[in-house]
Design a protein around this motif. Structure first.
Motif, PDB file in Angstrom:
ATOM      1  N   LYS A 125      30.909 -29.495 -50.590  1.00  0.00           N
ATOM      2  CA  LYS A 125      30.299 -29.869 -51.862  1.00  0.00           C
ATOM      3  C   LYS A 125      31.299 -30.615 -52.743  1.00  0.00           C
ATOM      4  CE  LYS A 125      27.973 -26.602 -53.865  1.00  0.00           C
ATOM      5  NZ  LYS A 125      27.693 -25.373 -54.674  1.00  0.00           N
ATOM      6  N   LYS A 126      32.537 -30.111 -52.833  1.00  0.00           N
ATOM      7  CA  LYS A 126      33.534 -30.737 -53.704  1.00  0.00           C
ATOM      8  C   LYS A 126      33.949 -32.106 -53.184  1.00  0.00           C
ATOM      9  CE  LYS A 126      32.930 -27.812 -56.490  1.00  0.00           C
ATOM     10  NZ  LYS A 126      32.071 -28.253 -57.611  1.00  0.00           N
ATOM     11  N   ILE A 127      34.031 -32.254 -51.865  1.00  0.00           N
ATOM     12  CA  ILE A 127      34.381 -33.562 -51.310  1.00  0.00           C
ATOM     13  C   ILE A 127      33.277 -34.565 -51.617  1.00  0.00           C
ATOM     14  CG2 ILE A 127      34.766 -34.831 -49.155  1.00  0.00           C
ATOM     15  CD1 ILE A 127      36.228 -32.310 -48.123  1.00  0.00           C
ATOM     16  N   ARG A 128      32.007 -34.135 -51.523  1.00  0.00           N
ATOM     17  CA  ARG A 128      30.891 -35.032 -51.884  1.00  0.00           C
ATOM     18  C   ARG A 128      30.968 -35.442 -53.356  1.00  0.00           C
ATOM     19  NH1 ARG A 128      27.740 -31.369 -48.761  1.00  0.00           N
ATOM     20  NH2 ARG A 128      26.966 -30.389 -50.676  1.00  0.00           N
ATOM     21  N   GLN A 129      31.528 -34.565 -54.198  1.00  0.00           N
ATOM     22  CA  GLN A 129      31.642 -34.871 -55.628  1.00  0.00           C
ATOM     23  C   GLN A 129      32.863 -35.736 -55.940  1.00  0.00           C
ATOM     24  OE1 GLN A 129      31.633 -30.966 -57.360  1.00  0.00           O
ATOM     25  NE2 GLN A 129      29.420 -30.702 -57.157  1.00  0.00           N
ATOM     26  N   GLY A 130      33.611 -36.118 -54.903  1.00  0.00           N
ATOM     27  CA  GLY A 130      34.732 -37.039 -55.118  1.00  0.00           C
ATOM     28  C   GLY A 130      36.104 -36.424 -55.030  1.00  0.00           C
ATOM     29  N   PHE A 131      36.209 -35.115 -54.813  1.00  0.00           N
ATOM     30  CA  PHE A 131      37.521 -34.460 -54.672  1.00  0.00           C
ATOM     31  C   PHE A 131      37.933 -34.558 -53.200  1.00  0.00           C
ATOM     32  CE2 PHE A 131      35.308 -32.455 -58.212  1.00  0.00           C
ATOM     33  CZ  PHE A 131      36.259 -32.477 -59.224  1.00  0.00           C
ATOM     34  N   SER A 132      38.412 -35.734 -52.792  1.00  0.00           N
ATOM     35  CA  SER A 132      38.518 -36.028 -51.357  1.00  0.00           C
ATOM     36  C   SER A 132      39.947 -36.097 -50.822  1.00  0.00           C
ATOM     37  CB  SER A 132      37.809 -37.355 -51.052  1.00  0.00           C
ATOM     38  OG  SER A 132      38.393 -38.397 -51.799  1.00  0.00           O
ATOM     39  N   LYS A 133      40.936 -35.858 -51.680  1.00  0.00           N
ATOM     40  CA  LYS A 133      42.319 -35.789 -51.210  1.00  0.00           C
ATOM     41  C   LYS A 133      42.735 -34.319 -51.282  1.00  0.00           C
ATOM     42  CE  LYS A 133      46.887 -37.800 -51.811  1.00  0.00           C
ATOM     43  NZ  LYS A 133      47.742 -38.652 -52.680  1.00  0.00           N
ATOM     44  N   VAL A 134      42.939 -33.696 -50.116  1.00  0.00           N
ATOM     45  CA  VAL A 134      42.948 -32.229 -50.020  1.00  0.00           C
ATOM     46  C   VAL A 134      44.318 -31.685 -49.618  1.00  0.00           C
ATOM     47  CG1 VAL A 134      41.864 -30.232 -48.905  1.00  0.00           C
ATOM     48  CG2 VAL A 134      40.515 -32.316 -49.350  1.00  0.00           C
ATOM     49  N   LEU A 135      44.711 -30.572 -50.250  1.00  0.00           N
ATOM     50  CA  LEU A 135      45.872 -29.796 -49.835  1.00  0.00           C
ATOM     51  C   LEU A 135      45.395 -28.386 -49.516  1.00  0.00           C
ATOM     52  CD1 LEU A 135      48.900 -29.218 -49.428  1.00  0.00           C
ATOM     53  CD2 LEU A 135      49.065 -28.760 -51.898  1.00  0.00           C
ATOM     54  N   ASP A 136      45.611 -27.967 -48.268  1.00  0.00           N
ATOM     55  CA  ASP A 136      45.245 -26.629 -47.804  1.00  0.00           C
ATOM     56  C   ASP A 136      46.504 -25.768 -47.838  1.00  0.00           C
ATOM     57  OD1 ASP A 136      44.450 -24.351 -46.481  1.00  0.00           O
ATOM     58  OD2 ASP A 136      43.839 -25.357 -44.633  1.00  0.00           O
ATOM     59  N   ILE A 137      46.572 -24.847 -48.791  1.00  0.00           N
ATOM     60  CA  ILE A 137      47.770 -24.015 -48.978  1.00  0.00           C
ATOM     61  C   ILE A 137      47.649 -22.735 -48.165  1.00  0.00           C
ATOM     62  CG2 ILE A 137      49.098 -22.670 -50.660  1.00  0.00           C
ATOM     63  CD1 ILE A 137      48.457 -24.734 -52.754  1.00  0.00           C
ATOM     64  N   GLY A 138      48.645 -22.504 -47.293  1.00  0.00           N
ATOM     65  CA  GLY A 138      48.602 -21.341 -46.404  1.00  0.00           C
ATOM     66  C   GLY A 138      47.523 -21.521 -45.363  1.00  0.00           C
ATOM     67  N   THR A 139      47.593 -22.606 -44.626  1.00  0.00           N
ATOM     68  CA  THR A 139      46.466 -23.013 -43.772  1.00  0.00           C
ATOM     69  C   THR A 139      46.171 -22.038 -42.640  1.00  0.00           C
ATOM     70  OG1 THR A 139      45.524 -24.888 -42.579  1.00  0.00           O
ATOM     71  CG2 THR A 139      47.850 -24.434 -42.185  1.00  0.00           C
ATOM     72  N   GLY A 140      47.183 -21.283 -42.188  1.00  0.00           N
ATOM     73  CA  GLY A 140      46.928 -20.350 -41.084  1.00  0.00           C
ATOM     74  C   GLY A 140      46.489 -21.074 -39.830  1.00  0.00           C
ATOM     75  N   THR A 141      45.268 -20.851 -39.400  1.00  0.00           N
ATOM     76  CA  THR A 141      44.738 -21.501 -38.198  1.00  0.00           C
ATOM     77  C   THR A 141      44.217 -22.907 -38.466  1.00  0.00           C
ATOM     78  OG1 THR A 141      42.561 -20.547 -38.569  1.00  0.00           O
ATOM     79  CG2 THR A 141      44.077 -19.289 -37.196  1.00  0.00           C
ATOM     80  N   SER A 142      44.270 -23.345 -39.704  1.00  0.00           N
ATOM     81  CA  SER A 142      43.805 -24.670 -40.161  1.00  0.00           C
ATOM     82  C   SER A 142      42.286 -24.757 -40.312  1.00  0.00           C
ATOM     83  CB  SER A 142      44.300 -25.810 -39.245  1.00  0.00           C
ATOM     84  OG  SER A 142      43.598 -25.851 -38.024  1.00  0.00           O
ATOM     85  N   LEU A 143      41.597 -23.616 -40.406  1.00  0.00           N
ATOM     86  CA  LEU A 143      40.136 -23.624 -40.488  1.00  0.00           C
ATOM     87  C   LEU A 143      39.640 -24.399 -41.712  1.00  0.00           C
ATOM     88  CD1 LEU A 143      37.410 -22.598 -39.398  1.00  0.00           C
ATOM     89  CD2 LEU A 143      37.710 -20.565 -40.838  1.00  0.00           C
ATOM     90  N   LEU A 144      40.229 -24.149 -42.878  1.00  0.00           N
ATOM     91  CA  LEU A 144      39.750 -24.828 -44.088  1.00  0.00           C
ATOM     92  C   LEU A 144      40.032 -26.323 -44.037  1.00  0.00           C
ATOM     93  CD1 LEU A 144      40.679 -22.248 -46.895  1.00  0.00           C
ATOM     94  CD2 LEU A 144      38.688 -22.333 -45.372  1.00  0.00           C
TER      95      LEU A 144
END
Length: 570
Positions: free
Chosen positions: A158-177
């Protein structure tokens, strides 16, 4: 005298000095003389191998206690130059590295020890423990929580569709998010993780999903990231799930404060604006609401307190003593619905704190303790409050919520704040509690609960042992079998030396040594006229008539400290 004769004389002198220092338990000097004589006279290496290993075990423990880590590693390097294939030395070095936080290096030494001696149980157990830490078990619960995963996926898309498209995944673990972000069409995805083991797993997951070109994996904590060295510019969306049962235990406040200060675009005033992402930043999840209640739970009580009546039945004197577990952590974690015997709410659940992850000032106020409070909660039932428990509702975005409330199907446990002294309350009564998020640590406790002189603190494992009537009765039976004997020298390495103290009280034992875990309480029980001392100060290792062990943890695993003691005493 020839050079060979002179060298042998020095070796013989060093060996004699080593034996003298071993008798004095001067481990450092003994180790220095042992290594010297072994380098000079290599024919002694097989004969003295076990002695050097035992000496280094004691010397290494002393160096670690004194934080002399450079000297510790140098001594092990010296030993391995002489005995490169000594499985005990390799395993003990791994154990030191493990406690120092060098987990990958520790693993390599455990594996070397096991490769040399395949049935060496201490190394096998160390690898098992290390694996559990490198990939902690809660990862599996989390990945199996489909409701959680789908909620995060929906919010990120939802947030990417709203334009928040440059992402930082903090503590990615298995990289699921991060995978969800790619699925949603993110322009750039950066994923940071400090665990070397999880980085390797994430690499495999990313490769298996053919998204190596879309996710940049960074082996760092987010607080160590820098612009432009690690990421070229500020991001518009941070996704994270650095939450434990008590919300703040994985430093989520400090992490997000730092992200807002250095890594995120300025906060968005309108979190649902379709165009906001081009110039503003946002965090998923949005925030959290924390709830708490007082509960009565016999199982929690048995883990944290010993009633005077139970103590009196142990036959150790000091009538009326109440034991409580020293709370080394602010809280423990439990799935309340799985606790044996169940639980009862004594107070009505109440909201205690709310945190907005998209308001940097709110985060800073929580960290500084500005939202700490005292509040009154009402009893909905008569009974005994053994602990306050907390859970949370995670505001994933403006629409989606997840709850860790007891009984909910959730990967999260509840935080348990055990009371030193239970509170007896009637229905309708109120109790004042203090709630704090100061320094990024959740605390919930009665507003005032002071220790009185009859309350003594000890190890939590000792509390669980002494509350186990089957175990205490068996120790009493063992003690009775020694009636008529005298002058025994006893080493009791259990968390609390119950059997040893019984023998001391009976006059069977005239010297008792125990581990330092239960020493403070044991001294009070034994009194001033008994010969009781810390095992580390024992005159000799082979001077005991009886050695008492407690080789398992309450979780049913082998106790590594006990295994090391046994190895030391064999």
């Amino acid at each position: 005298m020839s050079n060979i004769d002179a060298i042998r004389e020095v070796a013989l002198n060093s060996r004699a000095q080593a034996q003298s220092y071993l008798g004095q338990e001067n481990w450092g000097r003994a180790f220095a003389h042992l290594t010297l004589c072994l380098k000079l006279e290599q024919s002694w290496q097989e004969e003295l191998q076990e002695q050097l290993s035992d000496c280094l075990c004691s010397w290494g423990k002393q160096l670690e206690e004194e934080s002399r880590y450079k000297d510790l590693l140098h001594c092990y390097q010296q030993a391995l130059e002489i005995y490169p294939n000594n499985h005990e030395v390799l395993n003990n070095l791994g154990a030191h590295l493990f406690r120092m936080g060098h987990l990958e290096e520790a693993k390599s030494f455990f594996e070397k020890a096991l490769a040399i001696k395949k049935d060496f149980l201490p190394a096998a157990h160390n690898i098992e423990n290390l694996t559990s830490i490198l990939v902690e078990r809660w990862h599996f619960r989390m990945l199996n929580d489909n409701i959680r995963n789908e909620s995060y996926r929906e919010a990120i898309l939802k947030k990417i569709r709203q334009g928040f498209s440059k992402v930082l995944d903090i503590g990615t673990g298995t990289s699921l998010l991060s995978l969800y972000a790619v699925q949603g069409g993110a322009k750039r995805v950066f994923a940071c993780e400090c665990s070397a083991a999880m980085i390797e797993i994430a690499k495999e997951v990313i490769s298996d999903n053919n998204v190596e070109s879309k996710i940049e994996l960074i082996k760092k904590m987010s607080t160590d990231l820098s612009i432009p060295a690690d990421i070229p510019s500020r991001v518009s969306l941070v996704v994270t799930e650095t939450l434990d049962s008590g919300v703040f235990g994985e430093n989520v406040l400090q992490t997000l404060i730092d992200a807002w200060d250095r890594l995120l675009l300025p906060q968005s005033r309108n979190l649902v604006s379709p165009r906001a992402g081009s110039r503003n930043g946002i965090v998923v999840p949005f925030g959290v609401k924390i709830y708490a209640a007082g509960v009565q739970c016999a199982a929690i009580s048995r883990m944290n307190a010993l009633e005077p009546s139970v103590w009196d039945a142990l036959g150790l004197g000091l009538q009326g003593t109440r034991l409580a577990a020293a709370q080394n952590e602010a809280y423990n974690s439990e799935k309340l619905e799985y606790v044996a015997g169940g639980y009862t709410f004594i107070t009505s659940p109440v909201a205690v704190l709310e945190v907005n992850f998209n308001d940097p000032q709110d985060l800073k106020k929580h960290l500084a303790g500005e939202h700490d409070k005292k509040m009154e909660v009402s009893c909905c039932d008569a009974g005994q409050i053994d602990a306050f428990v907390s859970w949370f509702v995670l505001l994933v975005d403006e629409d989606l919520q997840l709850s860790s409330e007891p009984g909910k199907k959730s990967c999260w446990e509840q935080a348990v704040f055990a009371l030193t002294v239970p509170l007896e309350l009637q229905s309708g009564q109120t109790v004042n509690i203090a709630v704090s998020s100061s320094h990024g640590l959740l605390k919930i406790q009665p507003d005032s609960q002071e220790l009185t002189p009859e309350i003594m603190l000890t190890d939590r494992v000792a509390i669980e042992m002494l509350n186990d009537s089957t175990w205490t009765r068996s120790m009493q039976m063992v003690a009775s079998s020694f009636k008529g004997k005298a002058g025994l020298k006893v080493l009791d390495l259990t968390p609390f030396p119950y059997l040893g103290l019984l023998l001391l009280k009976m006059g069977v034992c005239d010297k008792l040594r125990c581990s330092d875990r239960g020493m403070s309480l044991a001294r009070k029980v034994a009194g001033d006229n008994c010969d009781l001392d810390d095992f580390n100060k024992a005159d000799k290792l082979d001077c005991f008539d009886l050695i008492i062990l407690y080789p398992c943890t309450p979780e049913g695993e082998l106790d590594q400290e006990t295994i090391l003691y046994v190895s030391h005493l064999r």
